[in-house]
Design an enzyme around this catalytic site. Structure first.
Site, PDB file in Angstrom:
ATOM      1  N   HIS A 275      18.796  18.712  16.977  1.00 22.94           N
ATOM      2  CA  HIS A 275      20.224  18.417  16.805  1.00 22.94           C
ATOM      3  C   HIS A 275      21.083  19.250  17.747  1.00 22.94           C
ATOM      4  O   HIS A 275      20.746  20.395  18.070  1.00 22.94           O
ATOM      5  CB  HIS A 275      20.671  18.641  15.357  1.00 22.94           C
ATOM      6  CG  HIS A 275      20.354  20.000  14.823  1.00 22.94           C
ATOM      7  ND1 HIS A 275      19.108  20.341  14.344  1.00 22.94           N
ATOM      8  CD2 HIS A 275      21.114  21.122  14.696  1.00 22.94           C
ATOM      9  CE1 HIS A 275      19.115  21.604  13.938  1.00 22.94           C
ATOM     10  NE2 HIS A 275      20.336  22.116  14.153  1.00 22.94           N
TER      11      HIS A 275
ATOM     12  N   HIS B 266      24.885  20.864  18.165  1.00 23.46           N
ATOM     13  CA  HIS B 266      26.111  21.233  17.453  1.00 23.46           C
ATOM     14  C   HIS B 266      27.316  21.034  18.378  1.00 23.46           C
ATOM     15  O   HIS B 266      27.294  21.484  19.527  1.00 23.46           O
ATOM     16  CB  HIS B 266      26.102  22.728  17.090  1.00 23.46           C
ATOM     17  CG  HIS B 266      25.088  23.137  16.079  1.00 23.46           C
ATOM     18  ND1 HIS B 266      25.404  23.370  14.752  1.00 23.46           N
ATOM     19  CD2 HIS B 266      23.760  23.386  16.178  1.00 23.46           C
ATOM     20  CE1 HIS B 266      24.297  23.758  14.093  1.00 23.46           C
ATOM     21  NE2 HIS B 266      23.305  23.775  14.944  1.00 23.46           N
TER      22      HIS B 266
HETATM   23  P1  AMP Z   1      20.451  24.951  12.853  1.00 26.93           P
HETATM   24  O1  AMP Z   1      20.601  26.390  12.494  1.00 26.93           O
HETATM   25  O2  AMP Z   1      20.780  24.679  14.289  1.00 26.93           O
HETATM   26  O3  AMP Z   1      19.105  24.383  12.443  1.00 26.93           O
HETATM   27  O4  AMP Z   1      21.589  24.202  12.060  1.00 26.93           O
HETATM   28  C1  AMP Z   1      21.383  23.329  11.002  1.00 26.93           C
HETATM   29  C2  AMP Z   1      22.751  22.900  10.536  1.00 26.93           C
HETATM   30  O5  AMP Z   1      22.581  21.831   9.617  1.00 26.93           O
HETATM   31  C3  AMP Z   1      23.556  23.989   9.828  1.00 26.93           C
HETATM   32  O6  AMP Z   1      24.778  24.215  10.541  1.00 26.93           O
HETATM   33  C4  AMP Z   1      23.788  23.411   8.428  1.00 26.93           C
HETATM   34  O7  AMP Z   1      25.055  23.723   7.913  1.00 26.93           O
HETATM   35  C5  AMP Z   1      23.621  21.933   8.666  1.00 26.93           C
HETATM   36  N1  AMP Z   1      23.205  21.166   7.495  1.00 26.93           N
HETATM   37  C6  AMP Z   1      22.184  21.442   6.664  1.00 26.93           C
HETATM   38  N2  AMP Z   1      22.092  20.498   5.710  1.00 26.93           N
HETATM   39  C7  AMP Z   1      23.068  19.595   5.955  1.00 26.93           C
HETATM   40  C8  AMP Z   1      23.502  18.397   5.314  1.00 26.93           C
HETATM   41  N3  AMP Z   1      22.897  17.912   4.234  1.00 26.93           N
HETATM   42  N4  AMP Z   1      24.557  17.736   5.846  1.00 26.93           N
HETATM   43  C9  AMP Z   1      25.180  18.211   6.938  1.00 26.93           C
HETATM   44  N5  AMP Z   1      24.824  19.334   7.595  1.00 26.93           N
HETATM   45  C10 AMP Z   1      23.788  20.020   7.100  1.00 26.93           C
END
Ligand code: AMP
Ligand code: ZN
Length: 136
Positions: free
Chosen positions: A99, A101
């Site tokens: 993903h 950001h």
């Molecule tokens: P990372 O640290 O790059 O793996 O970021 C994962 C991101 O996913 C974090 O910023 C979380 O807040 C976000 N996240 C986790 N679960 C969900 C969800 N159900 N819906 C939207 N965002 C999410």
């Protein structure tokens, strides 16, 4: 991936606030935003990280990232935007479905970035560059 939270979002098994989608990618609001409008762009198919994500899918993710960034900047009055992708635990990845950001920034949001914390020793930069280049 049965237990992947982002695959569940794609399948509609977990709710999300959709921002954009096309054949390859889906974008939705991060549930715990750094700033309001923080958006995640993910591939519809499960890939763990940048290494596993095919080049054409990375390009689709980036194209969507650009489109969404422009909309966020104009509609949410962002002073700036950070684009980041965390790959592997050491880089802060907690969801192992690729993903990007999109993080809107304001001049007064109080966050800072890391800047030049680890200078090169004499001759080190050439050595490092040649290691990377020979692996390309
Ligand atoms: P990372 O640290 O790059 O793996 O970021 C994962 C991101 O996913 C974090 O910023 C979380 O807040 C976000 N996240 C986790 N679960 C969900 C969800 N159900 N819906 C939207 N965002 C999410
Ligand atoms: Zn997944």
């Amino acid at each position: 991936m049965n237990d992947c939270i982002f695959c569940k979002i794609i399948k509609g098994e977990i709710p999300s606030t959709k921002i954009y989608e096309n054949e390859d990618v889906y974008a939705f609001l991060d549930i715990a935003p750094i700033n309001i409008g923080h958006t995640l762009v993910i591939p519809k198919k499960h890939f763990v990280n940048i290494y596993e994500t095919p080049e054409d899918i990375m390009l689709s993710m980036m194209k969507a990232t650009k489109t969404i960034s422009k909309a966020i900047k104009s509609e949410l009055n962002a002073d700036g935007i950070n684009i980041t992708m965390n790959n592997d635990l050491a880089a802060g990845q907690i969801i192992f479905h690729s993903h990007i950001h999109i993080i809107p920034r304001t001049t007064d949001d109080g966050f800072s970035l890391w800047h030049g914390k680890r200078p090169y020793h004499e001759g080190e930069s050439k050595e490092v560059a040649s290691k990377i280049i020979q692996a390309l």
